[in-house]
Design an enzyme around this catalytic site. Sequence first.
Site, PDB file in Angstrom:
ATOM      1  N   SER A 212     -10.588  -5.987   6.186  1.00 55.39           N
ATOM      2  CA  SER A 212     -10.336  -7.484   5.304  1.00 55.39           C
ATOM      3  C   SER A 212      -9.960  -8.588   6.170  1.00 55.39           C
ATOM      4  O   SER A 212     -11.085  -8.804   6.957  1.00 55.39           O
ATOM      5  CB  SER A 212      -9.227  -7.005   4.343  1.00 55.39           C
ATOM      6  N   THR A 213      -8.812  -9.254   6.149  1.00 56.88           N
ATOM      7  CA  THR A 213      -8.541 -10.357   6.955  1.00 56.88           C
ATOM      8  C   THR A 213      -8.724 -10.069   8.191  1.00 56.88           C
ATOM      9  O   THR A 213      -8.331  -8.796   8.951  1.00 56.88           O
ATOM     10  CB  THR A 213      -7.079 -10.645   6.798  1.00 56.88           C
ATOM     11  N   HIS A 239     -13.774  -7.135   2.338  1.00 55.41           N
ATOM     12  CA  HIS A 239     -13.559  -7.866   1.346  1.00 55.41           C
ATOM     13  C   HIS A 239     -13.974  -9.338   1.551  1.00 55.41           C
ATOM     14  O   HIS A 239     -13.955  -9.918   2.542  1.00 55.41           O
ATOM     15  CB  HIS A 239     -11.858  -8.192   1.313  1.00 55.41           C
ATOM     16  N   MET A 332      -5.246  -7.481   5.288  1.00 52.22           N
ATOM     17  CA  MET A 332      -3.881  -7.644   4.572  1.00 52.22           C
ATOM     18  C   MET A 332      -3.924  -6.620   3.453  1.00 52.22           C
ATOM     19  O   MET A 332      -4.974  -6.108   3.001  1.00 52.22           O
ATOM     20  CB  MET A 332      -3.930  -9.047   4.002  1.00 52.22           C
ATOM     21  N   ASP A 335      -5.579  -1.489   1.145  1.00 48.87           N
ATOM     22  CA  ASP A 335      -6.680  -1.082   0.423  1.00 48.87           C
ATOM     23  C   ASP A 335      -7.280   0.037   1.607  1.00 48.87           C
ATOM     24  O   ASP A 335      -7.273  -0.410   2.968  1.00 48.87           O
ATOM     25  CB  ASP A 335      -7.739  -2.030   0.313  1.00 48.87           C
TER      26      ASP A 335
END
Length: 390
Positions: A212-213, A239, A332, A335
């Site tokens: 993600s991030t 993401h 972050m 998940d």
Amino acid sequence: MKVRALVVDDSGFFRRRIKSMLEEHPSIEVVGEAANGRQAVEQAQKLRPDVITMDIEMPEMDGITAVREIMRRQPTPVLMFSSLTYEGARETLDALDAGASDFIPKRFADISGDMEQVKRQLQERVLALGGGRGAPAGRAPRPAAPVDRGARSERARPAPGEASGRAPVPPTGARARPEAPVAPTGAPAAPAPERGQRIRPGALRLVVIGTSTGGPVALQRVMSRLPAGFPLPVLIIQHMPASFTPAFAERLNELCQIEVREAKNGDELRPGQALLAPGGRQAGVEERGGKLTVRIFDASSDQFYKPSVDIAFASAAKYCPGKTLGVVLTGMGADGCEGAKLLKRTGAPIWSQDEATSVIYGMPAAVAKAGVTDRVLPLDQVGEELAKLR
């Protein structure tokens, strides 16, 4: 101690709006504003904020150039505001390559129709990046030049996607529910490998990477290390909004020796190829006629992550038990943790990125704390170890 933020945008109205939303949180203080990139560089050196919010298109000096200068002079986590268009995706990816940590849609309606949710997401991003985990210390530049792949250079690229999709990184702690049924039933689980044990040749059929991030830059560094003859298929869950994944797949394809493209429903997972899950939808694994394929489907209303690492891992546990390597990179939230547990029950190995090289140590921390990680690796070592698989 409050997180100190610098707000950068050429629109005074937008700066005031962002400042108001941020300062409604008791742990955030806006210490300065800038109307262009040149002022942003000066203010970053003068004020030394914990995090900077940055627009891309500005007079005198654009946001991408400003990020590059800030990283050279005063490295600081930067949250970019982006338009959810194909061209906006390319510019945002350039900003991430320049050193920005994360991005968020500038048109708030693209995040949610609920302004309270918009405000919470903005605040959470700033707190996460400014809280000590978003600093870009030690970040290597983008893997430089595309490799020469001969005849493959003329292969057609995927078409731009629709300008729609969710915000790229949901709030901390939110988790999608894996698609049911998610785990194999009736079959005994294979014994889990020992911690740090090397994977024997031929033991795997699939690699699934979730992030993600910080993921776009991390994936470039990992995937660019895989050789052209990499013997396994790769499914990537990042993401990202729907309008961003076509441009990101193109960028990865230019940088990598293996083929990378956006996944389509029914695509076969083949060795030497990586498929990137399309933003705004879910992606999983199926087996048809003895071949592993990708299933792309609409997310349900209660699933926040679109695509979700949990769902991809869970489907791999069902259709490729014990023969999937799950890799969790920077991001972050958590998940991937529940899906990693399902994979681990089938005897599948799990790798995660270490804290020192993560932009946000959330997703990899979750699987490590859950006790399902076999190897915790620095980012560059992830690609090196993947390249050794046979």
